[in-house]
Motif scaffolding. Sequence first.
Motif, PDB file in Angstrom:
ATOM      1  N   MET A   1       0.874  -1.128   0.096  1.00  0.00           N
ATOM      2  CA  MET A   1      -0.020   0.178  -0.039  1.00  0.00           C
ATOM      3  C   MET A   1       0.936   1.325  -0.015  1.00  0.00           C
ATOM      4  N   GLU A   2       0.570   2.275  -0.691  1.00  0.00           N
ATOM      5  CA  GLU A   2       1.303   3.358  -1.001  1.00  0.00           C
ATOM      6  C   GLU A   2       1.264   4.130   0.258  1.00  0.00           C
ATOM      7  N   ASN A   3       2.601   5.036   0.685  1.00  0.00           N
ATOM      8  CA  ASN A   3       2.342   5.657   1.780  1.00  0.00           C
ATOM      9  C   ASN A   3       2.468   7.210   1.289  1.00  0.00           C
ATOM     10  N   TYR A   4       1.617   7.835   1.926  1.00  0.00           N
ATOM     11  CA  TYR A   4       1.485   9.337   1.535  1.00  0.00           C
ATOM     12  C   TYR A   4       2.150  10.510   2.197  1.00  0.00           C
ATOM     13  N   THR A   5       2.719   9.781   3.441  1.00  0.00           N
ATOM     14  CA  THR A   5       3.302  10.861   4.383  1.00  0.00           C
ATOM     15  C   THR A   5       4.899  10.487   4.326  1.00  0.00           C
ATOM     16  N   ALA A   6       5.122   9.426   4.075  1.00  0.00           N
ATOM     17  CA  ALA A   6       6.786   9.322   4.071  1.00  0.00           C
ATOM     18  C   ALA A   6       6.986   7.996   2.876  1.00  0.00           C
ATOM     19  N   ILE A   7       8.261   7.800   2.571  1.00  0.00           N
ATOM     20  CA  ILE A   7       8.500   6.938   1.569  1.00  0.00           C
ATOM     21  C   ILE A   7       9.716   6.070   1.792  1.00  0.00           C
ATOM     22  N   SER A  95      13.512  19.707   3.883  1.00  0.00           N
ATOM     23  CA  SER A  95      13.586  20.392   4.930  1.00  0.00           C
ATOM     24  C   SER A  95      12.022  20.391   5.727  1.00  0.00           C
ATOM     25  N   SER A  96      11.991  21.033   6.770  1.00  0.00           N
ATOM     26  CA  SER A  96      10.728  20.888   7.832  1.00  0.00           C
ATOM     27  C   SER A  96       9.699  21.486   7.024  1.00  0.00           C
ATOM     28  N   TYR A  97       9.822  22.427   6.105  1.00  0.00           N
ATOM     29  CA  TYR A  97       8.805  23.396   5.360  1.00  0.00           C
ATOM     30  C   TYR A  97       8.282  22.366   4.438  1.00  0.00           C
ATOM     31  N   MET A  98       9.059  21.158   3.972  1.00  0.00           N
ATOM     32  CA  MET A  98       8.370  20.409   3.027  1.00  0.00           C
ATOM     33  C   MET A  98       7.388  19.471   3.831  1.00  0.00           C
ATOM     34  N   LEU A  99       7.445  19.384   5.002  1.00  0.00           N
ATOM     35  CA  LEU A  99       6.506  18.360   5.595  1.00  0.00           C
ATOM     36  C   LEU A  99       4.921  19.015   6.110  1.00  0.00           C
ATOM     37  N   MET A 100       4.329  19.182   4.613  1.00  0.00           N
ATOM     38  CA  MET A 100       3.018  20.048   4.790  1.00  0.00           C
ATOM     39  C   MET A 100       2.572  19.209   3.429  1.00  0.00           C
ATOM     40  N   GLY A 101       1.237  19.072   3.598  1.00  0.00           N
ATOM     41  CA  GLY A 101       0.282  18.577   2.632  1.00  0.00           C
ATOM     42  C   GLY A 101      -1.304  18.716   3.200  1.00  0.00           C
ATOM     43  N   LEU A 104      -3.572  14.871  -0.714  1.00  0.00           N
ATOM     44  CA  LEU A 104      -3.424  13.491  -0.797  1.00  0.00           C
ATOM     45  C   LEU A 104      -2.030  13.039  -0.209  1.00  0.00           C
ATOM     46  N   TYR A 105      -0.876  13.931  -0.644  1.00  0.00           N
ATOM     47  CA  TYR A 105       0.490  13.524  -0.222  1.00  0.00           C
ATOM     48  C   TYR A 105       1.168  14.700   0.486  1.00  0.00           C
ATOM     49  N   LEU A 106       2.222  14.678   1.138  1.00  0.00           N
ATOM     50  CA  LEU A 106       3.096  15.819   1.658  1.00  0.00           C
ATOM     51  C   LEU A 106       3.979  16.261   0.345  1.00  0.00           C
ATOM     52  N   ASN A 287       1.768  19.281  -7.532  1.00  0.00           N
ATOM     53  CA  ASN A 287       0.787  19.649  -6.406  1.00  0.00           C
ATOM     54  C   ASN A 287       0.881  18.259  -5.613  1.00  0.00           C
ATOM     55  N   THR A 288       0.321  18.479  -4.425  1.00  0.00           N
ATOM     56  CA  THR A 288       0.269  17.504  -3.512  1.00  0.00           C
ATOM     57  C   THR A 288      -1.223  16.614  -3.578  1.00  0.00           C
ATOM     58  N   ALA A 289      -2.051  16.872  -4.571  1.00  0.00           N
ATOM     59  CA  ALA A 289      -3.460  16.311  -4.616  1.00  0.00           C
ATOM     60  C   ALA A 289      -3.294  15.172  -5.547  1.00  0.00           C
ATOM     61  N   GLN A 290      -2.486  15.070  -6.455  1.00  0.00           N
ATOM     62  CA  GLN A 290      -2.410  13.818  -7.503  1.00  0.00           C
ATOM     63  C   GLN A 290      -1.206  13.130  -7.250  1.00  0.00           C
ATOM     64  N   PRO A 291      -1.356  11.717  -7.880  1.00  0.00           N
ATOM     65  CA  PRO A 291       0.055  10.943  -7.859  1.00  0.00           C
ATOM     66  C   PRO A 291       0.949  11.486  -8.769  1.00  0.00           C
ATOM     67  N   LEU A 292       2.186  11.416  -8.579  1.00  0.00           N
ATOM     68  CA  LEU A 292       3.100  12.037  -9.559  1.00  0.00           C
ATOM     69  C   LEU A 292       2.820  11.501 -10.919  1.00  0.00           C
ATOM     70  N   GLU A 293       2.558  10.238 -11.251  1.00  0.00           N
ATOM     71  CA  GLU A 293       2.465   9.596 -12.459  1.00  0.00           C
ATOM     72  C   GLU A 293       1.229  10.430 -13.234  1.00  0.00           C
TER      73      GLU A 293
END
Length: 303
Positions: A1-7, A95-101, A104-106, A287-293
């Motif tokens: 299952m895909e993780n949306y908060t960490a990889i 960086s910590s500013y990227m811990l935001m979403g 769907l994703y951060l 954006n953080t709303a769609q999968p990168l694909e």
Amino acid sequence: MENYTAITLRDLLKWEHLVLGTDIIPKQRVSSLLVGKHASMMRGRGLDFEEVRNYVAGDDIRNIDWKVTARTRRTHTKVFNEEKERPALIVVDQSSYMLMGSQLYLKSVIAAHTAALAAFRTIKKGDRCGGIVFNDHQIDWFAPRRSRQAVLQLLKAVSNQNNELLERQQVTDNSEQLEKTLKRIANYVTHDYIITLISDFSQCSPASFRIIKQLSVHNDVILVHIEDQLDVLTNISDMLITDGDKQLFWRKLKPETIQREKAEEQALKEKLKQIQRRYKTPVLYLNTAQPLEEQMRDIFKSK
């Protein structure tokens, strides 16, 4: 299952199989893909000087060797051979500013996937791949090499820093860290590098923008801007925010605060557009709303 908060590194390795269907580097004119009216191709591979010979009708006048022409009183032109490869540097903001979403994703997760896409595409094309991964207190540097192992080392650092983000207790201003990273790149590269800079650019100082402009003069710089709905809070009503453990009730901000946030975001977009127009630098908006694909298919659907 895909993780949306960490990889994990395994999450990023999927791009090794998916990369053949997409390309972070446009093959057609940038104006057909990106915001802006300029028509520019990427520089393509660099050229190695081979010799000087007599000018022949039809030769590019930009390659005329004026020193030899003046000395011999006969027009001479420079001849170049195409390089076999181009070094690439992939710069990843964790960086910590990227811990935001808010969708769907951060931002940090989309940035990590984008780095994997760019890295595997680079070695598939036969070019050398390296990069820099940075957060609030750490900069990991990888010199460009043409091997799968080089990509694995880079993506392992991305994965490690990405997971460290979830342990952060506070958000730290990272403008100095980004500037240090860009200065290191400027001191390292010569010309005709492909530099992919992946960030939300929220902490990009005037000094950092100046370095990006300098790098764009003799290199192909690709700016990947990771956005989220909450970057501009104009239409955000009261809502509940959670990290899975704690909850925070977010009240709609005061009008003056909303206008300041909107002005800052517009100013950032304008700076990116200025670099795009003047230096013909591609800017990809993710954006953080769609999968990168899905986002990549939308961006390159005209290919």
